[in-house]
Design a protein around this motif. Structure first.
Motif, PDB file in Angstrom:
ATOM      1  N   GLN A  23       0.805  -1.772   0.009  1.00  0.00           N
ATOM      2  CA  GLN A  23       0.015   0.261  -0.076  1.00  0.00           C
ATOM      3  C   GLN A  23       1.265   1.434  -0.009  1.00  0.00           C
ATOM      4  O   GLN A  23       0.836   2.073  -0.998  1.00  0.00           O
ATOM      5  N   HIS A  24       2.264   1.281   0.897  1.00  0.00           N
ATOM      6  CA  HIS A  24       2.883   2.513   0.832  1.00  0.00           C
ATOM      7  C   HIS A  24       3.325   2.252  -0.548  1.00  0.00           C
ATOM      8  O   HIS A  24       3.482   3.636  -0.836  1.00  0.00           O
ATOM      9  N   ASN A  25       3.899   1.397  -1.150  1.00  0.00           N
ATOM     10  CA  ASN A  25       4.382   1.477  -2.762  1.00  0.00           C
ATOM     11  C   ASN A  25       3.114   1.820  -3.587  1.00  0.00           C
ATOM     12  O   ASN A  25       4.142   2.789  -4.272  1.00  0.00           O
ATOM     13  N   ASN A  26       2.219   1.680  -3.422  1.00  0.00           N
ATOM     14  CA  ASN A  26       1.410   2.041  -4.228  1.00  0.00           C
ATOM     15  C   ASN A  26       0.961   3.771  -4.270  1.00  0.00           C
ATOM     16  O   ASN A  26       1.099   4.375  -4.809  1.00  0.00           O
ATOM     17  N   LEU A  27       0.885   4.156  -2.919  1.00  0.00           N
ATOM     18  CA  LEU A  27       0.671   5.840  -2.740  1.00  0.00           C
ATOM     19  C   LEU A  27       1.508   6.177  -3.259  1.00  0.00           C
ATOM     20  O   LEU A  27       1.616   7.462  -3.100  1.00  0.00           O
ATOM     21  N   GLU A  28       3.278   6.193  -2.785  1.00  0.00           N
ATOM     22  CA  GLU A  28       4.281   7.060  -3.049  1.00  0.00           C
ATOM     23  C   GLU A  28       4.484   6.979  -4.957  1.00  0.00           C
ATOM     24  O   GLU A  28       4.971   7.825  -5.103  1.00  0.00           O
ATOM     25  N   ARG A  29       4.087   5.940  -5.398  1.00  0.00           N
ATOM     26  CA  ARG A  29       4.052   6.128  -7.233  1.00  0.00           C
ATOM     27  C   ARG A  29       3.615   6.671  -7.467  1.00  0.00           C
ATOM     28  O   ARG A  29       3.345   8.031  -8.468  1.00  0.00           O
ATOM     29  N   ALA A  30       1.851   6.830  -6.442  1.00  0.00           N
ATOM     30  CA  ALA A  30       1.382   7.922  -7.392  1.00  0.00           C
ATOM     31  C   ALA A  30       1.087   8.902  -6.824  1.00  0.00           C
ATOM     32  O   ALA A  30       0.572  10.085  -7.877  1.00  0.00           O
ATOM     33  N   ASN A  50       2.627   8.911 -18.823  1.00  0.00           N
ATOM     34  CA  ASN A  50       3.822   8.361 -19.119  1.00  0.00           C
ATOM     35  C   ASN A  50       5.254   8.188 -18.090  1.00  0.00           C
ATOM     36  O   ASN A  50       6.419   8.344 -18.680  1.00  0.00           O
ATOM     37  N   GLY A  51       4.996   9.244 -17.543  1.00  0.00           N
ATOM     38  CA  GLY A  51       5.642  10.107 -16.620  1.00  0.00           C
ATOM     39  C   GLY A  51       6.951  11.172 -17.033  1.00  0.00           C
ATOM     40  O   GLY A  51       8.217  11.442 -16.439  1.00  0.00           O
ATOM     41  N   GLY A  52       6.438  12.183 -18.165  1.00  0.00           N
ATOM     42  CA  GLY A  52       6.638  12.970 -18.547  1.00  0.00           C
ATOM     43  C   GLY A  52       7.524  12.886 -19.832  1.00  0.00           C
ATOM     44  O   GLY A  52       7.604  11.651 -20.291  1.00  0.00           O
TER      45      GLY A  52
END
Length: 672
Positions: free
Chosen positions: A135-142, A506-508
């Motif tokens: 969950q932490h990883n998904n939040l950080e990605r978002a 796409n990340g810029g």
């Protein structure tokens, strides 16, 4: 003497929670069986004592019935009284044992249920932590995705999060929270491509990988297949050391009070060491010296750079299972590795400074290369992991072409200090630079990511000339093998036609401008040697490491092979090794205090002779402020400024091998 959230710090190749639980359950069951056996033995002894006690009492009663008079009668009555007291005591002990047996039988099932409940709770906690990590990883990605999108729309020139400035808390970085995108992309090239026109096709530039070699993939592999060992070994080296004793000791119980301290200043028992010194560990960098031998034979500076880059990676392959700490060398300690007859090189290390610990290393090879380095290890314990940051520059100089290469080491991290199995990761970037030609190889060691779909311990590299044109791509892992492929053509993707929304998704635009390299088929340039049989019982030492502490005649009295605590540890006598280690450390501290007193006396005398003007200079002249309190001077290395990097370093001054040939070691101190 010389990890962040542990829920995220999972080893690249874990044995699995089920295996660990099964192992612990087996150990508990074995302990319970042993206890049950002992209780059964106690019950048997109980019955025997009761039986023989009754028989003894009957025999004494029969003697007493004979009504003997005089001294014999008194003796029999005395023995009867003592036997009665013994029987009373025995009965009390038997009753206590019977109570203990009853309690053990009554509580054993309760203990088993409690143990199983604890095990189930631990597994539930681990599963919860894993879910929280995801969950932490998904939040950080978002969060990062939104931040990058907003930054791209507001200002094209501004740097994204984590790129424009350093983090406020680099020490608490989650190594596996994000999976970084590759810096470039490689695609297979048409082998016949170089025979066709070099006109631009499909947006590709006509940058051909043309150096002074033909455009095929053979030169490096041809060199690799040619044997580099021209001489047969003249001495049979040992292939085993005594097995590592199975002594259990809790690392956390010692380290919990040392958070934030310099690792080299924490007194450690030998239980956490491996039986070699840091000087010998430095010498292990020569495990794959053949790469430098092949580089010395290469006719191309760019090919030579590939070999040097592979050599810089190969030194980490020995660390993948090595969680033991090498002995911190004593000041003035040396180590020689004379493999001239077998491998053509002679290596010498000396501990030139103790705080901070620094070791100078010099290697000369008859096959056309020289290697030198001075490494200072900065290390910090962060509670959940240990970071080890080697400071200093490594130099490789080749006679052919007079090419001079430099590079540094990456950060080593030991994870799972609090819980779980210890494991090691390497992360960071290296620039291997040829100062003669301006060629460069940029290597990137990807940190292990729990969520990555890529191979663990991955290393990628790009070899470019002084103009920045790419010639080779390196790829592989630092613990297994590296491959190279020749670049035939390169292109940059275009971000034109992309909407702002697409760029954000796409990340810029930067992600759509990665360089694409067309390469020929990859060939192996280095692979790891297999470990010896039963290496897990010998500290996971390689074949070379097994020979490093082998006793040899003629070495200096300060050589690491002569160190008694290290020798005792290798022999499995760890208690004696710990006592000897404390003696050596106290001896070194006493010698250092004496040197500091002498240096202070000299400074005082100098100030008295030259008057108050000198006293004023001490506070105004930075050079005088930096005068060391410790007057130790290295024996085989001289301190100077490096002509290439400008760093203060110790460079070999000659004389060691001549002293060994004549057996004259008068200048060596008594450090052991």
């Amino acid at each position: 003497d010389s990890g962040d959230d542990f829920s995220l710090s999972c080893p690249p190749a874990p044995h699995g929670q089920n295996a660990a639980a099964a192992s612990q359950n087996s150990e508990v069951q074995s302990t319970l069986r042993t206890l049950a056996s002992k209780v059964e033995d106690l019950s048997t002894c109980n019955d025997l004592i009761s039986k023989h006690g009754s028989a003894l009492q009957r025999s004494l009663s029969e003697l007493d019935s004979l009504r003997l008079t005089g001294e014999a009668g008194d003796k029999i009555r005395q023995v009867t009284e003592r036997a009665t007291l013994f029987r009373i005591t025995s009965n009390a002990m038997i009753n206590a044992c019977r109570d203990f047996l009853a309690l053990s039988l009554a509580h054993s099932k309760r203990w088993q249920k409690a143990l199983q409940a604890e095990r189930d709770q631990r597994i539930r906690l681990e599963e919860t932590l894993e879910q929280l990590a995801k969950q932490h990883n998904n939040l950080e990605r978002a969060f990062r995705g939104n931040s990058q999108s907003n930054t791209t729309l507001d200002s094209k020139g501004s740097a994204g999060p984590g790129k424009g400035e350093a983090s406020d808390d680099d020490d608490n970085e989650f190594f596996d929270a994000m999976e970084e995108a590759p810096e470039f992309i490689t695609v297979p090239a048409d082998p016949q491509f170089h025979k066709r026109s070099s006109s631009n096709v499909s947006g590709f530039n006509s940058e051909m990988g043309s150096d002074d070699q033909s455009l095929n993939e053979e030169p490096l592999s041809a060199n690799q297949d040619s044997p580099s060992l021209d001489l047969v070994p003249v001495k049979k080296r040992r292939s085993r050391i005594p097995d590592k004793p199975n002594y259990s000791l809790n690392l956390w119980s010692i380290m919990k009070n040392c958070i934030g301290k310099e690792l080299s200043k924490i007194p450690m028992p030998v239980n956490f060491n491996e039986p070699i010194s840091m000087l010998q560990r430095l010498s292990e960098d020569l495990e794959y010296h053949e790469l430098l031998d092949k580089g010395a034979k290469s006719g191309s500076a760019l090919e030579q750079l590939c070999y040097v880059a592979a050599f810089s990676i190969s030194s980490y392959s020995t660390t993948v299972h090595r969680t033991g700490k090498p002995f911190n060398p004593l000041l003035g300690e040396t180590y020689e590795l004379d493999r001239g007859p077998e491998s053509g090189y002679r290596s010498l290390c000396e501990q030139v400074c103790h705080h901070p610990p620094a070791a100078a290393h010099h290697v000369i090879s008859s096959r056309g290369w020289t290697l030198r380095q001075e490494i200072t290890v900065a290390s910090k314990f962060r509670g959940k992991y240990i970071s080890i940051m080697p400071l200093g520059t490594i130099h490789a100089i080749f006679e052919k072409g007079n090419n001079h290469y430099t590079w540094k080491k990456v950060t080593t991290t030991v994870h799972n200090i609090i819980v779980g199995k210890l494991w090691i990761d390497q992360s960071g970037e290296i620039d291997v630079v040829n100062h003669t030609t301006g060629d460069r190889c940029h290597l990137k060691f990807a940190p292990y990511s729990y969520f990555s779909r890529d191979v663990a311990r991955k290393v990628t590299g790009l070899v470019t000339d002084k103009d920045g044109k790419a010639h080779y791509v390196l790829s592989g892992t630092w613990d297994e093998k590296m491959e190279f492929s020749r670049v035939m053509q390169s292109s940059r993707g275009s971000s034109s036609g992309c909407s702002a929304g697409a760029a954000g998704e796409n990340g810029g635009a930067e992600a759509r401008q990665k360089t694409v390299y067309q390469t020929l088929k990859a060939r192996e340039i280095w692979h790891k040697n297999p470990l010896p049989e039963r290496a897990e019982t010998m500290y996971f030492f390689t074949e070379l490491a097994l020979t490093l502490n082998e006793a040899e005649e003629g070495v200096a009295p300060t050589d690491s092979r002569q160190r008694p605590d290290q020798r005792l540890m290798e022999a499995g006598r760890w208690d004696e090794a710990n006592a000897e280690k404390q003696r050596l450390e106290e001896k070194q501290r006493s010698v250092r205090r004496e040197r500091e007193r002498e240096a202070a006396s000299l400074r005082t005398a100098s100030q008295s002779e030259e008057g108050t003007a000198v006293e004023e200079d001490i506070f105004t002249d930075p050079a005088l402020k930096s005068v060391p309190h410790d007057s130790h001077k290295a024996l085989w290395f001289d301190r100077c400024d490096d002509p290439i990097t400008g760093e203060p370093v110790h460079i070999y001054n000659g004389g060691y091998w001549e002293a060994k040939d004549t057996g004259t070691w008068e200048g060596c101190g008594d450090i052991f």
